[in-house]
Design a protein around this motif. Structure first.
Motif, PDB file in Angstrom:
ATOM      1  N   PHE A   1     -27.003 -15.675  15.210  1.00 56.39           N
ATOM      2  CA  PHE A   1     -27.184 -17.116  15.065  1.00 56.39           C
ATOM      3  C   PHE A   1     -28.037 -17.596  16.234  1.00 56.39           C
ATOM      4  O   PHE A   1     -27.953 -17.029  17.335  1.00 56.39           O
ATOM      5  CB  PHE A   1     -25.854 -17.870  15.124  1.00 56.39           C
ATOM      6  CG  PHE A   1     -24.956 -17.712  13.934  1.00 56.39           C
ATOM      7  CD1 PHE A   1     -24.889 -18.696  12.958  1.00 56.39           C
ATOM      8  CD2 PHE A   1     -24.133 -16.593  13.803  1.00 56.39           C
ATOM      9  CE1 PHE A   1     -24.038 -18.576  11.871  1.00 56.39           C
ATOM     10  CE2 PHE A   1     -23.281 -16.461  12.723  1.00 56.39           C
ATOM     11  CZ  PHE A   1     -23.225 -17.447  11.754  1.00 56.39           C
TER      12      PHE A   1
ATOM     13  N   TRP B   1     -27.876 -19.541  11.002  1.00 54.66           N
ATOM     14  CA  TRP B   1     -27.826 -18.099  10.734  1.00 54.66           C
ATOM     15  C   TRP B   1     -29.261 -17.582  10.814  1.00 54.66           C
ATOM     16  O   TRP B   1     -30.144 -18.058  10.118  1.00 54.66           O
ATOM     17  CB  TRP B   1     -27.226 -17.910   9.350  1.00 54.66           C
ATOM     18  CG  TRP B   1     -27.203 -16.547   8.764  1.00 54.66           C
ATOM     19  CD1 TRP B   1     -28.140 -16.005   7.941  1.00 54.66           C
ATOM     20  CD2 TRP B   1     -26.153 -15.572   8.879  1.00 54.66           C
ATOM     21  NE1 TRP B   1     -27.753 -14.751   7.540  1.00 54.66           N
ATOM     22  CE2 TRP B   1     -26.537 -14.449   8.104  1.00 54.66           C
ATOM     23  CE3 TRP B   1     -24.945 -15.527   9.562  1.00 54.66           C
ATOM     24  CZ2 TRP B   1     -25.742 -13.316   7.997  1.00 54.66           C
ATOM     25  CZ3 TRP B   1     -24.156 -14.398   9.452  1.00 54.66           C
ATOM     26  CH2 TRP B   1     -24.543 -13.299   8.681  1.00 54.66           C
TER      27      TRP B   1
ATOM     28  N   ALA C   1     -22.733 -20.097   7.423  1.00 60.01           N
ATOM     29  CA  ALA C   1     -21.455 -19.730   8.033  1.00 60.01           C
ATOM     30  C   ALA C   1     -20.279 -20.319   7.275  1.00 60.01           C
ATOM     31  O   ALA C   1     -19.212 -19.689   7.173  1.00 60.01           O
ATOM     32  CB  ALA C   1     -21.417 -20.177   9.494  1.00 60.01           C
TER      33      ALA C   1
ATOM     34  N   ALA D   1     -18.365 -14.215   9.934  1.00 61.45           N
ATOM     35  CA  ALA D   1     -19.250 -15.130  10.652  1.00 61.45           C
ATOM     36  C   ALA D   1     -19.047 -15.012  12.158  1.00 61.45           C
ATOM     37  O   ALA D   1     -20.022 -14.964  12.929  1.00 61.45           O
ATOM     38  CB  ALA D   1     -19.007 -16.567  10.195  1.00 61.45           C
TER      39      ALA D   1
ATOM     40  N   ARG E   1     -21.704 -13.941  14.964  1.00 63.09           N
ATOM     41  CA  ARG E   1     -21.978 -14.972  15.971  1.00 63.09           C
ATOM     42  C   ARG E   1     -21.780 -14.422  17.389  1.00 63.09           C
ATOM     43  O   ARG E   1     -22.588 -14.674  18.290  1.00 63.09           O
ATOM     44  CB  ARG E   1     -21.060 -16.173  15.753  1.00 63.09           C
ATOM     45  CG  ARG E   1     -21.277 -17.321  16.742  1.00 63.09           C
ATOM     46  CD  ARG E   1     -20.314 -18.453  16.484  1.00 63.09           C
ATOM     47  NE  ARG E   1     -20.649 -19.193  15.260  1.00 63.09           N
ATOM     48  CZ  ARG E   1     -19.910 -19.179  14.146  1.00 63.09           C
ATOM     49  NH1 ARG E   1     -18.784 -18.465  14.086  1.00 63.09           N
ATOM     50  NH2 ARG E   1     -20.290 -19.889  13.100  1.00 63.09           N
TER      51      ARG E   1
ATOM     52  N   THR F   1     -29.858 -22.191   6.165  1.00 61.04           N
ATOM     53  CA  THR F   1     -29.084 -21.328   7.057  1.00 61.04           C
ATOM     54  C   THR F   1     -28.101 -22.094   7.932  1.00 61.04           C
ATOM     55  O   THR F   1     -27.235 -21.494   8.551  1.00 61.04           O
ATOM     56  CB  THR F   1     -30.025 -20.509   7.953  1.00 61.04           C
ATOM     57  OG1 THR F   1     -30.766 -21.393   8.812  1.00 61.04           O
ATOM     58  CG2 THR F   1     -30.996 -19.692   7.107  1.00 61.04           C
TER      59      THR F   1
END
Length: 311
Positions: free
Chosen positions: A206, A217, A136, A144, A148, A132
């Motif tokens: 995240f 992630w 991104a 992303a 985020r 993970t």
């Protein structure tokens, strides 16, 4: 979900062979080394341990100095063998499980997941691991950034006669205990006129790893999204429950994910995925923040056990 890209061939998981004599003592002596490898690679695979049931997995967890973790919310029914040992999530063997992180929809979650192979699958069945820290970089930048900055939202409904009850999901017996749990877990409940419990929670998409500081992630925005259901099953559930589906996810502001969003997320998981074939007695130790876990279709009658570990 369907598999959209070929399996990556390089093996990123560290592996060790346990000795035939005193394997649990060896595991205890190797605990620091295994932890270091897990933080670097995300997962460690140990071959040759006498993994034959719940007691042996608990013994391995204790040898590694890993404390048990008790989830505050269950995704679906799992067999509980006591002492912090469970079956994997209940999922048909003929269906792929997309990679996910245990309890990433909760404020409290295990830091480590131990998976013991009691009986391996027939054929070429594998577990799938996705790093993970690298997700991104394989997502469209706008997607992303949206996850985020805004996080994600999960909605869950408990309908009579469908799936597990709220008592089973939250391990509580009455409404008073449930309300207290919701206060501490940040879940917003709503009781619908027909008595159905509808819950909503907002979670970060995240998080930074508490030891390494790496951005990871950490969510189930794709795994639990209704768009990834079998289309026939989704239509049946939509007809039955309307917008109050048993499980669904959204962006942090409540907006729905498009098919393109879901495809992009699955592609990112697949792009960083490695396969782990199983042998009898294997023990897979994964960092639950760094590594998402899923699996291919399984043949035969495989048997696995899970131990969730905390700090």
């Amino acid at each position: 979900m369907s598999e959209t890209v070929p399996m990556r061939q390089e093996v990123l998981v560290s592996s060790f062979d346990a000795p035939g004599d005193s394997p649990f003592s060896w595991l205890h002596d190797m605990a620091a080394t295994i932890r270091d490898h897990m933080l670097l690679r995300g997962a460690v695979l140990i071959h040759g341990l006498p993994m034959d049931g719940p007691d042996s997995l608990a013994k391995a967890r204790n040898a590694l100095g890993i404390a048990g973790h008790t989830p505050t919310e269950a995704f679906n029914n799992r067999s509980d063998f006591g002492n912090g040992i469970f079956s994997p999530i209940n999922w048909p063997n003929d269906r792929v499980i997309c990679p996910f992180q245990e309890s990433s929809f909760s404020r409290t979650f295990p830091s480590v997941v131990l998976t013991a192979c009691i009986t391996p699958p027939d054929g070429e069945g594998q577990s799938h691991l996705s790093d993970t820290r690298r997700i991104a970089g394989h997502l469209p930048a706008h997607l992303a950034d949206r996850v985020r900055t805004g996080g994600w939202t999960m909605a869950r409904s408990f309908h009579d006669g469908f799936g597990i009850t709220w008592q089973e999901a939250f391990s509580v017996a009455d409404r008073a205990a449930l309300d207290e749990l919701f206060e501490t877990t940040g879940i917003k409940p709503e009781w619908l006129p027909n008595g159905t419990l509808y819950t909503v929670r907002h979670r970060p998409g995240f998080i930074d790893h508490p030891t390494t500081g790496e951005e990871c992630w950490f969510n189930q925005i794709s795994f639990l999204n209704a768009g990834n259901l079998d289309p026939v099953e989704r239509d049946i559930m939509t007809d039955a429950f309307g917008k109050y589906l048993p499980m669904n996810t959204f962006f942090g502001d409540g907006s729905p994910l498009s098919d393109e969003d879901l495809t992009a997320i699955q592609h990112a998981y697949d792009s960083v995925r490695v396969g782990v074939p199983w042998r009898r007695g294997d023990l897979l130790i994964t960092d639950n923040i760094i590594m998402a876990q899923g699996r291919s279709q399984f043949e035969g009658s495989p048997e696995f056990l899970i131990a969730l570990g905390g700090e």
